[in-house]
Design an enzyme around this catalytic site. Sequence first.
Site, PDB file in Angstrom:
ATOM      1  N   ARG A  69      65.221   1.176  33.958  1.00 41.03           N
ATOM      2  CA  ARG A  69      64.680   0.625  32.704  1.00 41.03           C
ATOM      3  C   ARG A  69      63.289   1.121  32.342  1.00 41.03           C
ATOM      4  O   ARG A  69      62.759   0.739  31.295  1.00 41.03           O
ATOM      5  CB  ARG A  69      64.661  -0.919  32.720  1.00 41.03           C
ATOM      6  N   ASP A  70      62.685   1.964  33.162  1.00 42.78           N
ATOM      7  CA  ASP A  70      61.340   2.436  32.824  1.00 42.78           C
ATOM      8  C   ASP A  70      61.151   3.881  33.263  1.00 42.78           C
ATOM      9  O   ASP A  70      60.106   4.254  33.772  1.00 42.78           O
ATOM     10  CB  ASP A  70      60.293   1.537  33.473  1.00 42.78           C
ATOM     11  N   VAL A  71      62.183   4.705  33.064  1.00 45.73           N
ATOM     12  CA  VAL A  71      62.102   6.110  33.441  1.00 45.73           C
ATOM     13  C   VAL A  71      61.210   6.843  32.450  1.00 45.73           C
ATOM     14  O   VAL A  71      61.438   6.789  31.233  1.00 45.73           O
ATOM     15  CB  VAL A  71      63.508   6.758  33.458  1.00 45.73           C
ATOM     16  N   SER A 111      55.634   0.656  28.750  1.00 48.30           N
ATOM     17  CA  SER A 111      55.852   2.027  28.288  1.00 48.30           C
ATOM     18  C   SER A 111      57.103   2.112  27.434  1.00 48.30           C
ATOM     19  O   SER A 111      58.202   2.266  27.933  1.00 48.30           O
ATOM     20  CB  SER A 111      55.958   2.975  29.482  1.00 48.30           C
TER      21      SER A 111
END
Length: 212
Positions: A69-71, A111
């Site tokens: 979920r935050d690549v 992000s």
Amino acid sequence: GLQVPGAVSLLATGNDDTCAWVAMDLVRGRGLQGMVDAERQFAVAEAAAIVLAVGETLRAAHALGLVHRDVKPASIMLREDGTPVLLDLGMGKKTDGEGRAIVDRGDRLESVAYHSPELTREVRNVDARADVYSLAAVLYCLLTGKRPFTAATQIELVRKIRWETPPALSDLRPDVPAALAAVVGRAMEKEPERRYADMPAFAAALSQATAG
């Protein structure tokens, strides 16, 4: 579930009544975001190799029911030997065999720039295709030196992610093969159903587009 090959390893956790803590591997190397910020020019084959390696790590994580979920470039480091390491896998979402959330932070991650459209709406029910989108967005950045979307505010950034198309890869990096640009475009489709079904499908298409 956090002992995933290619990802930073979780060594221990604890709580000493003043704070909760986690201990992870110390990774020596360079962060991809720092390399992008330094205007490092990645060769097409080099960028694809990094993304394929991270994709294999994500494939293993997805098999365990973990969605990252935050690549983004800041969550990937290159060891001193050039091997990619995926960070922050503990931020992911754990699901059971029927896809129900087991552990979920529930809060929106800071992000947004590499988030898929559905991730800007809901963090609880996204699946592996959200990571496919984000990893393709990382590849876009490595090839062009730019994020797919930029904006002065988060609201405007989310609007672009949901409704606009990023600048064409061929305009920003003419030496990118058309087949590779098409793979990135499909992986970053707005609707999850229009993307590659999973990380192995994305990796196979990317490998074929960069073969030779």
